[in-house]
Design a protein around this motif. Structure first.
Motif, PDB file in Angstrom:
ATOM      1  N   VAL A 276      23.886  35.329  17.598  1.00 59.82           N
ATOM      2  CA  VAL A 276      23.512  36.099  18.191  1.00 59.82           C
ATOM      3  C   VAL A 276      24.393  36.428  19.652  1.00 59.82           C
ATOM      4  O   VAL A 276      24.463  35.738  20.533  1.00 59.82           O
ATOM      5  CB  VAL A 276      22.096  36.168  18.662  1.00 59.82           C
ATOM      6  N   VAL A 277      25.035  37.642  19.638  1.00 65.06           N
ATOM      7  CA  VAL A 277      25.961  37.749  20.556  1.00 65.06           C
ATOM      8  C   VAL A 277      25.630  38.736  21.642  1.00 65.06           C
ATOM      9  O   VAL A 277      25.343  38.224  22.969  1.00 65.06           O
ATOM     10  CB  VAL A 277      27.321  38.647  19.971  1.00 65.06           C
ATOM     11  N   SER A 278      24.906  39.734  21.326  1.00 66.58           N
ATOM     12  CA  SER A 278      24.219  40.528  22.534  1.00 66.58           C
ATOM     13  C   SER A 278      22.713  41.152  21.828  1.00 66.58           C
ATOM     14  O   SER A 278      21.874  41.353  22.408  1.00 66.58           O
ATOM     15  CB  SER A 278      24.921  41.969  22.844  1.00 66.58           C
ATOM     16  N   LYS A 279      22.957  41.189  20.555  1.00 64.72           N
ATOM     17  CA  LYS A 279      21.837  41.906  19.825  1.00 64.72           C
ATOM     18  C   LYS A 279      21.350  41.179  18.618  1.00 64.72           C
ATOM     19  O   LYS A 279      22.214  40.696  17.841  1.00 64.72           O
ATOM     20  CB  LYS A 279      22.134  43.404  19.326  1.00 64.72           C
ATOM     21  N   ASN A 280      20.086  41.071  18.377  1.00 67.15           N
ATOM     22  CA  ASN A 280      19.503  40.314  17.323  1.00 67.15           C
ATOM     23  C   ASN A 280      19.583  41.098  16.010  1.00 67.15           C
ATOM     24  O   ASN A 280      19.497  42.438  15.965  1.00 67.15           O
ATOM     25  CB  ASN A 280      18.096  40.057  17.530  1.00 67.15           C
ATOM     26  N   PRO A 281      19.694  40.313  14.801  1.00 70.59           N
ATOM     27  CA  PRO A 281      20.127  40.980  13.598  1.00 70.59           C
ATOM     28  C   PRO A 281      19.084  41.891  13.119  1.00 70.59           C
ATOM     29  O   PRO A 281      17.724  41.450  13.350  1.00 70.59           O
ATOM     30  CB  PRO A 281      20.465  39.860  12.568  1.00 70.59           C
ATOM     31  N   ASP A 282      19.012  42.829  12.423  1.00 68.06           N
ATOM     32  CA  ASP A 282      17.984  43.433  11.662  1.00 68.06           C
ATOM     33  C   ASP A 282      17.683  42.507  10.442  1.00 68.06           C
ATOM     34  O   ASP A 282      18.318  42.320   9.376  1.00 68.06           O
ATOM     35  CB  ASP A 282      18.634  44.759  10.939  1.00 68.06           C
ATOM     36  N   THR A 283      16.320  41.703  10.712  1.00 68.40           N
ATOM     37  CA  THR A 283      15.924  40.893   9.825  1.00 68.40           C
ATOM     38  C   THR A 283      15.805  41.487   8.308  1.00 68.40           C
ATOM     39  O   THR A 283      15.671  40.779   7.232  1.00 68.40           O
ATOM     40  CB  THR A 283      14.744  40.228  10.049  1.00 68.40           C
ATOM     41  N   SER A 284      15.173  42.928   8.343  1.00 73.15           N
ATOM     42  CA  SER A 284      15.221  43.736   6.934  1.00 73.15           C
ATOM     43  C   SER A 284      16.393  43.457   6.081  1.00 73.15           C
ATOM     44  O   SER A 284      16.374  43.675   4.923  1.00 73.15           O
ATOM     45  CB  SER A 284      14.644  44.946   6.873  1.00 73.15           C
ATOM     46  N   ASN A 285      17.621  43.152   6.625  1.00 73.07           N
ATOM     47  CA  ASN A 285      18.781  43.069   5.888  1.00 73.07           C
ATOM     48  C   ASN A 285      19.379  41.581   5.604  1.00 73.07           C
ATOM     49  O   ASN A 285      20.476  41.504   5.013  1.00 73.07           O
ATOM     50  CB  ASN A 285      19.922  43.775   6.705  1.00 73.07           C
ATOM     51  N   ILE A 286      18.381  40.722   6.138  1.00 72.89           N
ATOM     52  CA  ILE A 286      18.807  39.205   5.755  1.00 72.89           C
ATOM     53  C   ILE A 286      18.154  39.009   4.204  1.00 72.89           C
ATOM     54  O   ILE A 286      16.883  38.997   4.147  1.00 72.89           O
ATOM     55  CB  ILE A 286      18.390  38.465   6.710  1.00 72.89           C
ATOM     56  N   ALA A 288      17.178  36.729   1.045  1.00 70.25           N
ATOM     57  CA  ALA A 288      16.486  35.229   0.816  1.00 70.25           C
ATOM     58  C   ALA A 288      17.504  34.094   0.789  1.00 70.25           C
ATOM     59  O   ALA A 288      18.427  34.296   0.241  1.00 70.25           O
ATOM     60  CB  ALA A 288      15.676  35.206  -0.501  1.00 70.25           C
ATOM     61  N   LEU A 289      17.152  33.258   1.666  1.00 71.58           N
ATOM     62  CA  LEU A 289      18.250  32.069   1.785  1.00 71.58           C
ATOM     63  C   LEU A 289      17.523  30.948   1.179  1.00 71.58           C
ATOM     64  O   LEU A 289      16.688  30.266   1.838  1.00 71.58           O
ATOM     65  CB  LEU A 289      18.429  31.960   3.274  1.00 71.58           C
ATOM     66  N   LYS A 290      17.604  30.621   0.093  1.00 72.84           N
ATOM     67  CA  LYS A 290      17.113  29.674  -0.806  1.00 72.84           C
ATOM     68  C   LYS A 290      17.200  28.307  -0.199  1.00 72.84           C
ATOM     69  O   LYS A 290      18.505  27.650   0.049  1.00 72.84           O
ATOM     70  CB  LYS A 290      17.689  29.866  -2.384  1.00 72.84           C
ATOM     71  N   GLY A 291      16.178  27.499  -0.153  1.00 78.77           N
ATOM     72  CA  GLY A 291      16.378  26.116   0.452  1.00 78.77           C
ATOM     73  C   GLY A 291      16.323  26.052   2.107  1.00 78.77           C
ATOM     74  O   GLY A 291      16.316  24.818   2.495  1.00 78.77           O
ATOM     75  N   LEU A 292      16.345  27.202   2.805  1.00 71.60           N
ATOM     76  CA  LEU A 292      16.661  26.986   4.091  1.00 71.60           C
ATOM     77  C   LEU A 292      15.178  26.671   4.614  1.00 71.60           C
ATOM     78  O   LEU A 292      14.221  27.101   4.249  1.00 71.60           O
ATOM     79  CB  LEU A 292      17.006  28.439   4.822  1.00 71.60           C
ATOM     80  N   ASN A 293      15.249  25.814   5.619  1.00 72.16           N
ATOM     81  CA  ASN A 293      13.978  25.360   6.180  1.00 72.16           C
ATOM     82  C   ASN A 293      14.007  25.522   7.704  1.00 72.16           C
ATOM     83  O   ASN A 293      13.055  25.418   8.371  1.00 72.16           O
ATOM     84  CB  ASN A 293      13.283  24.093   5.808  1.00 72.16           C
ATOM     85  N   VAL A 294      14.921  25.492   8.290  1.00 73.75           N
ATOM     86  CA  VAL A 294      15.351  25.681   9.736  1.00 73.75           C
ATOM     87  C   VAL A 294      16.258  26.733  10.171  1.00 73.75           C
ATOM     88  O   VAL A 294      17.528  26.731   9.604  1.00 73.75           O
ATOM     89  CB  VAL A 294      15.586  24.445  10.501  1.00 73.75           C
ATOM     90  N   ILE A 295      15.959  27.654  11.114  1.00 67.22           N
ATOM     91  CA  ILE A 295      17.166  28.549  11.650  1.00 67.22           C
ATOM     92  C   ILE A 295      17.086  28.419  13.164  1.00 67.22           C
ATOM     93  O   ILE A 295      16.211  28.393  13.974  1.00 67.22           O
ATOM     94  CB  ILE A 295      16.837  29.906  11.045  1.00 67.22           C
ATOM     95  N   SER A 296      18.452  28.294  13.496  1.00 65.58           N
ATOM     96  CA  SER A 296      18.754  28.163  15.054  1.00 65.58           C
ATOM     97  C   SER A 296      19.541  29.420  15.659  1.00 65.58           C
ATOM     98  O   SER A 296      20.674  29.340  15.419  1.00 65.58           O
ATOM     99  CB  SER A 296      19.478  27.037  15.319  1.00 65.58           C
ATOM    100  N   PRO A 297      18.826  30.266  16.082  1.00 65.44           N
ATOM    101  CA  PRO A 297      19.494  31.643  16.596  1.00 65.44           C
ATOM    102  C   PRO A 297      20.020  31.152  18.131  1.00 65.44           C
ATOM    103  O   PRO A 297      19.579  30.334  19.089  1.00 65.44           O
ATOM    104  CB  PRO A 297      18.301  32.511  17.248  1.00 65.44           C
ATOM    105  N   THR A 298      21.239  31.575  18.485  1.00 62.28           N
ATOM    106  CA  THR A 298      22.151  31.248  19.741  1.00 62.28           C
ATOM    107  C   THR A 298      21.420  32.066  20.635  1.00 62.28           C
ATOM    108  O   THR A 298      22.222  33.063  21.321  1.00 62.28           O
ATOM    109  CB  THR A 298      23.467  31.463  19.486  1.00 62.28           C
ATOM    110  N   TRP A 299      20.467  31.816  21.418  1.00 62.36           N
ATOM    111  CA  TRP A 299      19.607  32.675  22.265  1.00 62.36           C
ATOM    112  C   TRP A 299      19.851  32.462  23.778  1.00 62.36           C
ATOM    113  O   TRP A 299      19.508  33.229  24.653  1.00 62.36           O
ATOM    114  CB  TRP A 299      18.061  32.683  21.979  1.00 62.36           C
ATOM    115  N   PHE A 300      19.817  31.177  24.020  1.00 64.30           N
ATOM    116  CA  PHE A 300      19.847  30.836  25.723  1.00 64.30           C
ATOM    117  C   PHE A 300      20.948  29.856  26.016  1.00 64.30           C
ATOM    118  O   PHE A 300      21.778  29.614  25.394  1.00 64.30           O
ATOM    119  CB  PHE A 300      18.534  29.785  25.803  1.00 64.30           C
ATOM    120  N   GLU A 301      21.656  30.474  27.120  1.00 63.53           N
ATOM    121  CA  GLU A 301      22.725  29.946  27.850  1.00 63.53           C
ATOM    122  C   GLU A 301      22.390  29.732  29.335  1.00 63.53           C
ATOM    123  O   GLU A 301      21.858  30.849  30.116  1.00 63.53           O
ATOM    124  CB  GLU A 301      23.820  31.060  27.666  1.00 63.53           C
TER     125      GLU A 301
END
Length: 587
Positions: A276-286, A288-301
């Motif tokens: 995530v650079v400045s704006k979060n993605p539109d989740t409706s465009n993501i 299905a990510l088969k097998g995924l169980n953890v997601i780590s957004p780059t939110w904090f600095e």
């Protein structure tokens, strides 16, 4: 025959050897003397030395640790209370104990607590909640002294103080304490029951000891017992004078709250980073990510030296992830700024401020954990980074938050790799992501793979020397680099590069009708394409289904916790199925 008149006749005598007689006499005398000397020396040899020696002469406040005499700074005894020097604790009890100059405090971290003992104050803090001490921490010259009273509740050690000689004995958890009883022998007239300075009756006496007294047997040396008396004297006793008694195993339980980190039962962790650079993605465009169980957004600095955290989090994204069954471990970075990092790591209050903000964000956005991504750090801040992790983890665990950290493979680069104390960090965090990529980074003067398989495996093996496999996630790249080689006017080769996602590089190859070939050396598909018209040579070591399968196989080979991919959106759709199939395929 004629005889002269007047001549006296005397019979001839046999001459005797006076020398032989003298020899026998001397031999006899020498034998008598030798026999006398022999019996005299034998008597002396059997006669015990009755000389008395002063115990611990020249030693101030002697301290025994697991039967060995401490050679460092002596303990301090004040009003009969034992103060342990900081250097002793760090060397023999807790390598992680920390003196923070910024707040003039001793910091001790456990699995569930951060304790702070300010210098010369009777108020200390557990997770920043105050509690009272009966004796304060003391700082004298170049040493800090900590009273034993609060330490006995923190460490699995037992301390015994012997006032007679101001002796301190420290035993660790699991020490076998062998008791001995002094006994009376039949040949009492020649027996001296004593503790001696060495393992011989010719050594001086440190302490006479009566039958029926008890001693602690430390070990056996040269056929003698090395013992500790009830007055604190350590020396040697004849084995014949001591009968073995009971053995007690020191069992001192220190109660700590255990934290069991989340893991997908029966599966591997499959994490991907959301950039995530400045704006979060539109989740409706993501998709299905088969097998995924953890997601780590780059939110904090961490945005400045005061520990202010820049926030790009989105509650809607967390809700979307949870609806899909994903854990959300938000990434927090140091902005890859070494000067800023040095400033905020160096100050206890700033570290505490960062921790408080992280907990507030976790509650605000319903996070499941954090992923710490500190890169480009000065080597001098290696210990400070470990201390920050040690302080951070108990607080996050208290909130039931997973703690993970990103590290590079080992190298000789100080700011890129050497500042990570992987072993110390690995003892604290729940998971460690090994960023096994950028073997040939963007600024490389030589074209090469982003992550050749032999390089990845060697780097992984280096991590596993220090961190247990059940905590390690293999970081994999969903991108590749297109390298361009050209000749300048002097004929020197110039190398440039551009990063491509998997779909983008496939498109580039299709447009030129280029077919990759397998490269055994790197374990990847490889392309070398020459543009005759422009005089350029293109080289690509592909990240694709085949390379990802091999990386997932490494996760299984070393029984790692899972896989972590940089980054979502760079992968081709097939990659998720490849990872799932590799993880679930039976050997």
């Amino acid at each position: 025959m004629e005889f002269n008149v007047g001549t006296e006749f005397r019979p001839r005598k046999k001459k005797r050897s006076n020398g032989f007689i003298k020899f026998l006499l001397m031999l006899f005398i020498a034998s008598v003397i030798s026999l006398g000397i022999f019996y005299y020396l034998h008597y002396l040899e059997q006669k015990p030395n009755m000389e008395k020696a002063t115990p611990y002469q020249g030693i101030t406040n002697p301290t025994w640790i697991d039967g060995q005499l401490w050679q460092g700074t002596p303990v301090k005894i004040e009003n009969g209370e034992v103060y342990l020097p900081f250097s002793l604790i760090k060397s023999e009890i807790d390598p992680a104990i920390f003196w923070d100059e910024s707040v003039q405090s001793v910091l001790i971290t456990t699995k569930d607590k951060v304790l702070r003992f300010p210098n010369q104050q009777l108020q200390a803090f557990i997770n920043e909640k105050p509690f009272q001490l009966t004796m304060p921490v003391l700082k004298a010259e170049d040493e800090i002294y900590i009273p034993y009273e609060p330490l006995k509740k923190l460490y699995p050690i037992e301390i015994t103080y012997y006032e007679n000689y101001q002796v301190t004995v420290i035993d660790h958890q699991g020490t076998a304490i062998q008791e001995g009883k002094v006994i009376k022998q039949e040949e009492e007239e020649r027996q001296v029951r004593a503790i001696r300075s060495g393992s011989s009756i010719k050594e001086p006496i440190l302490q006479e000891i009566a039958a029926g007294d008890t001693v602690r047997i430390l070990d056996e040396q040269d056929g003698w017992y090395r013992v500790l008396s009830s007055t604190g004297i350590v020396g040697f006793m004849e084995k014949a004078h001591v009968a073995l008694g009971t053995i007690t195993i020191l069992d001192k339980h220190i109660e700590q709250k255990e934290y069991t980190p989340w893991n997908p039962v029966g599966e591997k962790i499959n994490l991907t980073w959301e950039h995530v650079v400045s704006k979060n993605p539109d989740t409706s465009n993501i998709p299905a990510l088969k097998g995924l169980n953890v997601i780590s957004p780059t939110w904090f600095e961490i945005a400045d030296e005061n520990g202010t955290i820049l926030n790009k989090a989105d509650a809607r994204y967390v809700k979307w992830a949870h609806q899909r069954g994903y854990q959300v471990w938000a990434l927090i970075s140091n902005g890859f700024n070494p000067d800023r990092t040095h400033q905020f790591l160096s100050d206890y209050n700033t570290r505490q401020s960062i921790i408080r903000q992280m907990i507030e964000f976790a509650h605000l956005y319903d996070l499941d954990g954090f992923n710490i991504d500190f890169e480009n750090v000065y080597l001098k801040d290696k210990e400070l980074l470990v201390q920050f992790i040690r302080e951070l983890t108990p607080y996050l665990h208290e909130q039931d938050l997973v703690v993970s950290i990103d590290v590079t493979v080992k190298s000789t680069s100080e700011n890129w790799s050497m500042f990570y104390d992987r072993k110390a960090i690995g003892e604290v965090v729940d998971y460690m992501m090994v960023m096994a990529y950028d073997e040939h980074p963007a600024g490389s003067s030589k074209a090469g793979s982003v992550a050749s398989l032999p390089w990845v495996e060697k780097g992984l093996q280096g991590i596993l020397e220090e961190v247990p496999a059940h905590k390690v996630l293999l970081g994999v790249p969903y991108y590749t680099r297109l390298w361009t080689e050209s000749k300048d006017s002097s004929g020197k080769t110039k190398v440039t590069q551009k990063a491509y996602s998997m779909p983008a590089i496939k498109k580039w190859l299709a447009e030129r009708g280029v077919t990759p070939v397998y490269d055994e050396t790197t374990g990847q598909n490889y392309v070398e394409y020459v543009d005759q018209k422009e005089g350029l040579t293109y080289k690509i070591w592909l990240e694709d289904e085949q390379s990802m399968k091999k990386r997932a196989e490494l996760v299984k080979k070393y029984n790692l916790a899972g896989i972590a991919s940089w980054r979502r959106g760079f992968e081709s759709e097939e990659i998720w199925q490849v990872i799932v199939d590799t993880f679930t395929k039976r050997p």
